[in-house]
Design a protein around this motif. Structure first.
Motif, PDB file in Angstrom:
ATOM      1  N   ARG A  89       0.999  -0.990   0.052  1.00 48.12           N
ATOM      2  CA  ARG A  89      -0.069  -0.066   0.135  1.00 48.12           C
ATOM      3  C   ARG A  89       0.499   1.266  -0.143  1.00 48.12           C
ATOM      4  O   ARG A  89       0.245   2.162  -0.822  1.00 48.12           O
ATOM      5  N   GLN A 108      -5.512  -0.612  -0.895  1.00 48.87           N
ATOM      6  CA  GLN A 108      -5.502   0.641  -0.069  1.00 48.87           C
ATOM      7  C   GLN A 108      -6.275  -0.247   1.145  1.00 48.87           C
ATOM      8  O   GLN A 108      -5.544   0.622   2.613  1.00 48.87           O
ATOM      9  N   LYS A 112      -4.409  -0.765   5.144  1.00 46.19           N
ATOM     10  CA  LYS A 112      -5.031   0.024   6.552  1.00 46.19           C
ATOM     11  C   LYS A 112      -5.070  -0.943   6.791  1.00 46.19           C
ATOM     12  O   LYS A 112      -4.170  -0.653   8.493  1.00 46.19           O
ATOM     13  N   TYR A 113      -6.143  -1.729   7.072  1.00 47.18           N
ATOM     14  CA  TYR A 113      -6.541  -2.870   8.462  1.00 47.18           C
ATOM     15  C   TYR A 113      -5.204  -4.103   8.249  1.00 47.18           C
ATOM     16  O   TYR A 113      -5.393  -5.258   9.374  1.00 47.18           O
ATOM     17  N   SER A 115      -2.751  -3.382   8.837  1.00 55.31           N
ATOM     18  CA  SER A 115      -1.573  -3.132   9.640  1.00 55.31           C
ATOM     19  C   SER A 115      -1.905  -3.548  11.371  1.00 55.31           C
ATOM     20  O   SER A 115      -1.046  -3.897  11.755  1.00 55.31           O
ATOM     21  N   MET A 158      -0.267   3.574  12.224  1.00 49.84           N
ATOM     22  CA  MET A 158      -2.053   3.505  12.355  1.00 49.84           C
ATOM     23  C   MET A 158      -2.211   4.610  12.893  1.00 49.84           C
ATOM     24  O   MET A 158      -3.742   5.121  12.774  1.00 49.84           O
ATOM     25  N   THR A 161      -3.290   7.262  10.122  1.00 51.05           N
ATOM     26  CA  THR A 161      -4.394   6.731   9.508  1.00 51.05           C
ATOM     27  C   THR A 161      -5.851   6.859  10.444  1.00 51.05           C
ATOM     28  O   THR A 161      -7.007   6.560   9.591  1.00 51.05           O
ATOM     29  N   PHE A 162      -5.554   6.136  11.436  1.00 51.13           N
ATOM     30  CA  PHE A 162      -6.983   6.034  12.187  1.00 51.13           C
ATOM     31  C   PHE A 162      -6.976   7.431  13.086  1.00 51.13           C
ATOM     32  O   PHE A 162      -8.826   7.266  13.314  1.00 51.13           O
ATOM     33  N   HIS A 165      -5.120  12.432  10.685  1.00 51.83           N
ATOM     34  CA  HIS A 165      -4.480  12.139   9.671  1.00 51.83           C
ATOM     35  C   HIS A 165      -3.438  13.339   9.564  1.00 51.83           C
ATOM     36  O   HIS A 165      -3.475  14.355  10.545  1.00 51.83           O
TER      37      HIS A 165
END
Length: 244
Positions: A89, A108, A112-113, A115, A158, A161-162, A165
């Protein structure tokens, strides 16, 4: 141009040079180390095609680890597969235009997940170094520090990302600029700077750490040799010279 931008630009040039040259040196050492004896771990393949398939199972599925210990296999496989998907990614930060397969929404989202799987695997691998007596006995400080470094990279990534940002456009411009030997401004984000500093640290210590098992597995004679000593005499190059 800020001091922070110049610092990180210099840091990544140095880290990349150490990683590339250090890996090239170790791979040369592995490739040039004599293997005077036939020592494949049996039962072993009797053909070169079988060796390729065995190596593929070892690298992709961790076959020998699965046969040895299911818990270590589970955590190790989770970490490595999660890392591979996350790195795939991340290719979008180093490409323009981005490959179609990398820009797919599925890729993508998976990155993310994945991770979570990566960090969960690392925590499991770290926990066994405290909870399993015989593993704790042979664990050194460097083992803890490497796992802590990898977990730190995962958690800071992470978080961006979550939770909070970062400026992805600015980050991509910075990375693409480095590849073209241009220094563009790095977003002033503490989480991003922590993440990049940890990644650069990993790149610097990789060629002198146990993480070298990644390229090393391909040069292991117990894995890459054909089990055919009765059909063909194994003669190392240096031994052939003595027979002349």
């Amino acid at each position: 141009m800020t001091t922070t931008t110049v610092f990180f630009a210099a840091l990544f040039y140095v880290a990349t040079a150490i990683l590339v040259l250090g890996l090239a040196r170790k791979i040369y050492q592995y490739a040039s180390t004599p293997a005077p004896l036939k020592i494949p771990t049996t039962p072993a393949p009797t053909t070169k095609t079988g060796v390729v398939l065995r190596m593929a199972r070892e690298v992709i599925l961790f076959e020998s680890l699965f046969k040895s210990n299911k818990w270590i296999w589970l955590f190790g496989w989770l970490f490595h597969v999660g890392l591979a998907v996350v790195l795939f990614r991340h290719l979008r930060y180093f490409q323009y235009p981005v490959w179609d397969i990398v820009s797919l929404e599925l890729v993508q989202a998976a990155g993310k997940y994945a991770s979570f799987a990566m960090v969960a695997g690392l925590i499991g691998l770290w926990a066994r170094r405290f909870l399993v007596d015989r593993v704790r006995y042979i664990t050194t400080l460097s083992d803890h520090l490497i796992l802590l470094l990898l977990i730190g990279i995962g958690i800071t990534g992470m978080s961006m990302t979550f939770v909070s940002h970062t400026d992805i456009v600015g980050l991509k411009a910075f990375m693409l600029g480095l590849m073209r030997f241009e220094i563009n401004p790095l977003p002033e984000d503490p989480l991003l700077m922590a993440h990049l500093a940890l990644v650069a640290t990993l790149m610097i210590v990789f060629p002198i750490s146990k993480l070298l098992h990644a390229p090393g597995v391909f040069f292991s004679p117990t894995r890459n040799q054909v089990d055919d000593p009765r059909e063909h005499r194994h003669l190392a190059p240096w031994a052939a010279e003595l027979e002349k």
